[in-house]
Design a protein around this motif. Structure first.
Motif, PDB file in Angstrom:
ATOM      1  N   TYR A   1       0.834  -1.202   0.000  1.00  0.00           N
ATOM      2  CA  TYR A   1       0.000   0.000   0.000  1.00  0.00           C
ATOM      3  C   TYR A   1       0.869   1.253   0.000  1.00  0.00           C
ATOM      4  N   PHE A   2       1.985   1.221   0.746  1.00  0.00           N
ATOM      5  CA  PHE A   2       2.889   2.374   0.767  1.00  0.00           C
ATOM      6  C   PHE A   2       3.498   2.585  -0.614  1.00  0.00           C
ATOM      7  N   LEU A   3       3.944   1.498  -1.240  1.00  0.00           N
ATOM      8  CA  LEU A   3       4.541   1.595  -2.570  1.00  0.00           C
ATOM      9  C   LEU A   3       3.526   2.105  -3.583  1.00  0.00           C
ATOM     10  N   ALA A   4       2.276   1.705  -3.439  1.00  0.00           N
ATOM     11  CA  ALA A   4       1.224   2.179  -4.341  1.00  0.00           C
ATOM     12  C   ALA A   4       1.020   3.684  -4.189  1.00  0.00           C
ATOM     13  N   VAL A   5       0.893   4.153  -2.961  1.00  0.00           N
ATOM     14  CA  VAL A   5       0.695   5.586  -2.732  1.00  0.00           C
ATOM     15  C   VAL A   5       1.921   6.362  -3.199  1.00  0.00           C
ATOM     16  N   PHE A   6       3.104   5.827  -2.936  1.00  0.00           N
ATOM     17  CA  PHE A   6       4.342   6.481  -3.372  1.00  0.00           C
ATOM     18  C   PHE A   6       4.377   6.624  -4.895  1.00  0.00           C
ATOM     19  N   SER A   7       4.100   5.532  -5.606  1.00  0.00           N
ATOM     20  CA  SER A   7       4.176   5.582  -7.071  1.00  0.00           C
ATOM     21  C   SER A   7       3.067   6.457  -7.657  1.00  0.00           C
ATOM     22  N   MET A   8       1.880   6.428  -7.055  1.00  0.00           N
ATOM     23  CA  MET A   8       0.802   7.288  -7.526  1.00  0.00           C
ATOM     24  C   MET A   8       1.170   8.755  -7.339  1.00  0.00           C
ATOM     25  N   ALA A   9       1.731   9.095  -6.188  1.00  0.00           N
ATOM     26  CA  ALA A   9       2.155  10.477  -5.939  1.00  0.00           C
ATOM     27  C   ALA A   9       3.272  10.877  -6.897  1.00  0.00           C
ATOM     28  N   ALA A  10       4.206   9.970  -7.135  1.00  0.00           N
ATOM     29  CA  ALA A  10       5.328  10.272  -8.028  1.00  0.00           C
ATOM     30  C   ALA A  10       4.849  10.579  -9.441  1.00  0.00           C
ATOM     31  N   VAL A  11       3.967   9.750  -9.975  1.00  0.00           N
ATOM     32  CA  VAL A  11       3.494  10.019 -11.341  1.00  0.00           C
ATOM     33  C   VAL A  11       2.591  11.245 -11.381  1.00  0.00           C
ATOM     34  N   ALA A  12       1.837  11.497 -10.323  1.00  0.00           N
ATOM     35  CA  ALA A  12       0.983  12.690 -10.282  1.00  0.00           C
ATOM     36  C   ALA A  12       1.819  13.964 -10.272  1.00  0.00           C
TER      37      ALA A  12
ATOM     38  N   GLY B   1       0.208   0.084 -21.844  1.00  0.00           N
ATOM     39  CA  GLY B   1      -0.350  -1.204 -21.422  1.00  0.00           C
ATOM     40  C   GLY B   1       0.698  -2.292 -21.393  1.00  0.00           C
ATOM     41  N   ALA B   2       1.598  -2.275 -22.378  1.00  0.00           N
ATOM     42  CA  ALA B   2       2.678  -3.273 -22.409  1.00  0.00           C
ATOM     43  C   ALA B   2       3.623  -3.080 -21.226  1.00  0.00           C
ATOM     44  N   ALA B   3       3.963  -1.831 -20.931  1.00  0.00           N
ATOM     45  CA  ALA B   3       4.858  -1.558 -19.797  1.00  0.00           C
ATOM     46  C   ALA B   3       4.218  -1.992 -18.480  1.00  0.00           C
ATOM     47  N   ALA B   4       2.930  -1.707 -18.324  1.00  0.00           N
ATOM     48  CA  ALA B   4       2.226  -2.121 -17.105  1.00  0.00           C
ATOM     49  C   ALA B   4       2.179  -3.638 -16.990  1.00  0.00           C
ATOM     50  N   THR B   5       1.998  -4.311 -18.111  1.00  0.00           N
ATOM     51  CA  THR B   5       1.926  -5.773 -18.118  1.00  0.00           C
ATOM     52  C   THR B   5       3.264  -6.392 -17.743  1.00  0.00           C
ATOM     53  N   VAL B   6       4.337  -5.863 -18.291  1.00  0.00           N
ATOM     54  CA  VAL B   6       5.673  -6.361 -17.935  1.00  0.00           C
ATOM     55  C   VAL B   6       5.929  -6.130 -16.444  1.00  0.00           C
ATOM     56  N   ALA B   7       5.595  -4.929 -15.967  1.00  0.00           N
ATOM     57  CA  ALA B   7       5.792  -4.620 -14.543  1.00  0.00           C
ATOM     58  C   ALA B   7       4.949  -5.525 -13.653  1.00  0.00           C
ATOM     59  N   ASP B   8       3.735  -5.855 -14.115  1.00  0.00           N
ATOM     60  CA  ASP B   8       2.864  -6.734 -13.340  1.00  0.00           C
ATOM     61  C   ASP B   8       3.350  -8.178 -13.362  1.00  0.00           C
ATOM     62  N   GLY B   9       3.895  -8.591 -14.481  1.00  0.00           N
ATOM     63  CA  GLY B   9       4.262  -9.996 -14.654  1.00  0.00           C
ATOM     64  C   GLY B   9       5.594 -10.392 -14.070  1.00  0.00           C
TER      65      GLY B   9
ATOM     66  N   ASP C   1       5.051  -4.708  -7.843  1.00  0.00           N
ATOM     67  CA  ASP C   1       4.427  -4.057  -8.991  1.00  0.00           C
ATOM     68  C   ASP C   1       3.621  -2.822  -8.604  1.00  0.00           C
ATOM     69  N   ASN C   2       3.294  -2.669  -7.334  1.00  0.00           N
ATOM     70  CA  ASN C   2       2.639  -1.439  -6.892  1.00  0.00           C
ATOM     71  C   ASN C   2       3.537  -0.227  -7.115  1.00  0.00           C
ATOM     72  N   LEU C   3       4.815  -0.444  -7.083  1.00  0.00           N
ATOM     73  CA  LEU C   3       5.782   0.619  -7.360  1.00  0.00           C
ATOM     74  C   LEU C   3       6.036   0.747  -8.855  1.00  0.00           C
ATOM     75  N   SER C   4       6.175  -0.368  -9.535  1.00  0.00           N
ATOM     76  CA  SER C   4       6.643  -0.326 -10.923  1.00  0.00           C
ATOM     77  C   SER C   4       5.550  -0.086 -11.963  1.00  0.00           C
ATOM     78  N   ILE C   5       4.315  -0.496 -11.730  1.00  0.00           N
ATOM     79  CA  ILE C   5       3.272  -0.350 -12.757  1.00  0.00           C
ATOM     80  C   ILE C   5       3.026   1.115 -13.130  1.00  0.00           C
ATOM     81  N   PRO C   6       2.719   2.002 -12.175  1.00  0.00           N
ATOM     82  CA  PRO C   6       2.443   3.382 -12.588  1.00  0.00           C
ATOM     83  C   PRO C   6       3.656   4.078 -13.210  1.00  0.00           C
ATOM     84  N   VAL C   7       4.825   3.830 -12.645  1.00  0.00           N
ATOM     85  CA  VAL C   7       6.028   4.495 -13.141  1.00  0.00           C
ATOM     86  C   VAL C   7       6.366   4.011 -14.546  1.00  0.00           C
TER      87      VAL C   7
END
Length: 193
Positions: free
Chosen positions: A75-86, A149-157, A169-175
Motif C-alpha cells: 500500500y505504501f509503494l502504491a501511494v508512493f508511485s501514484m504520488a510520483a506520477v501525479a 499497457g505493455a509496460a504495465a503488463t511487464v511490470a505486473d508480470g 508491482d505497486n511501485l513499478s506499474i504506474p512508473v
C-alpha cells in the motif's frame, strides 16, 4: 482467498482519486497531487510505526503479503508511485498510469494466484494488457496506450528480487506505464496503430 479479495478491494479503492479528478466539478489536478502527498505522509508514518516501532495491527496481517512483513508494504509503494506520477506527469499520462495500478493490477491479481512467482500465466498477462491498454485509450494516442499497457503488463508480470527485496508491482506499474506513455506521446505522436 478471502484475504486476497480484500487486498484487491483495498487496491481498487485508489481508483477514487483519478475518478474524483475526472468527474467531480471543482477538483483540480493540484488537489489530486495534494491528496496523494498527504496520503504518502500518512502511509510513511504508518510504515515507520509498523517497521521501526513494531506495532503490528491486525489489518497488516490481513492485507500484507509474507514478503512485505519486514519491508515496505504494498500500500505504501502504491501511494508512493501514484504520488510520483501525479507530480512528474500531466494528468493525461498520470491518470491512466494510476488506473492501470488500481484497476488492471487487481484484475490480474484475482485472475492469477495472488502469490509471488517468477512470472504470471500468459492468459492473465494478456487480460492485464487488454485492461491496461483500454484504460489508457481515452487519454493518449492509441500507440501510447498500447506501449503503456505493455509496460504495465511487464511490470505486473515480473517482480525482480534485488538483495532480498521484492520490487513490487505497486511501485513499478504506474512508473513504467507513465514513462512509456510519455515517451510515446513525445516522440511518436503521429504514429498510427
Amino acid at each position: 482467498m478471502r484475504d486476497e479479495i480484500l487486498r484487491r478491494l483495498v487496491h481498487a479503492s485508489g481508483t477514487a482519486v483519478p475518478l474524483a479528478y475526472l468527474f467531480v466539478p471543482g477538483i483540480e489536478w493540484i488537489h489530486v497531487q495534494g491528496l496523494l502527498i498527504g496520503g504518502l505522509l500518512v502511509a510513511l508514518v504508518l510504515e515507520v510505526v509498523r517497521l521501526v516501532v513494531g506495532l503490528d495491527w491486525w489489518v497488516y496481517e490481513k492485507l500484507t503479503r509474507e514478503y512485505e512483513q519486514d519491508n515496505l508494504a504494498g500500500y505504501f509503494l502504491a501511494v508512493f508511485s501514484m504520488a510520483a506520477v501525479a507530480l512528474a506527469f500531466e494528468p493525461t499520462i498520470a491518470v491512466p498510469a494510476i488506473l492501470m495500478l488500481t484497476v488492471a493490477d487487481p484484475v490480474s491479481g484475482l485472475l492469477g494466484s495472488g502469490e509471488l512467482r517468477a512470472a504470471k500465466e500468459v492468459t492473465v498477462l494478456l487480460v492485464t494488457f487488454a485492461v491496461a491498454t483500454l484504460l489508457a485509450v481515452p487519454f493518449v494516442t492509441p500507440l501510447a496506450a498500447v506501449l503503456g499497457g505493455a509496460a504495465a503488463t511487464v511490470a505486473d508480470g515480473i517482480k525482480p528480487v534485488i538483495r532480498g527485496y521484492v520490487i513490487d508491482d505497486n511501485l513499478s506499474i504506474p512508473v513504467a506505464s507513465a514513462v512509456a506513455m510519455a515517451l510515446a506521446v513525445e516522440f511518436l505522436p503521429a504514429s498510427p496503430l
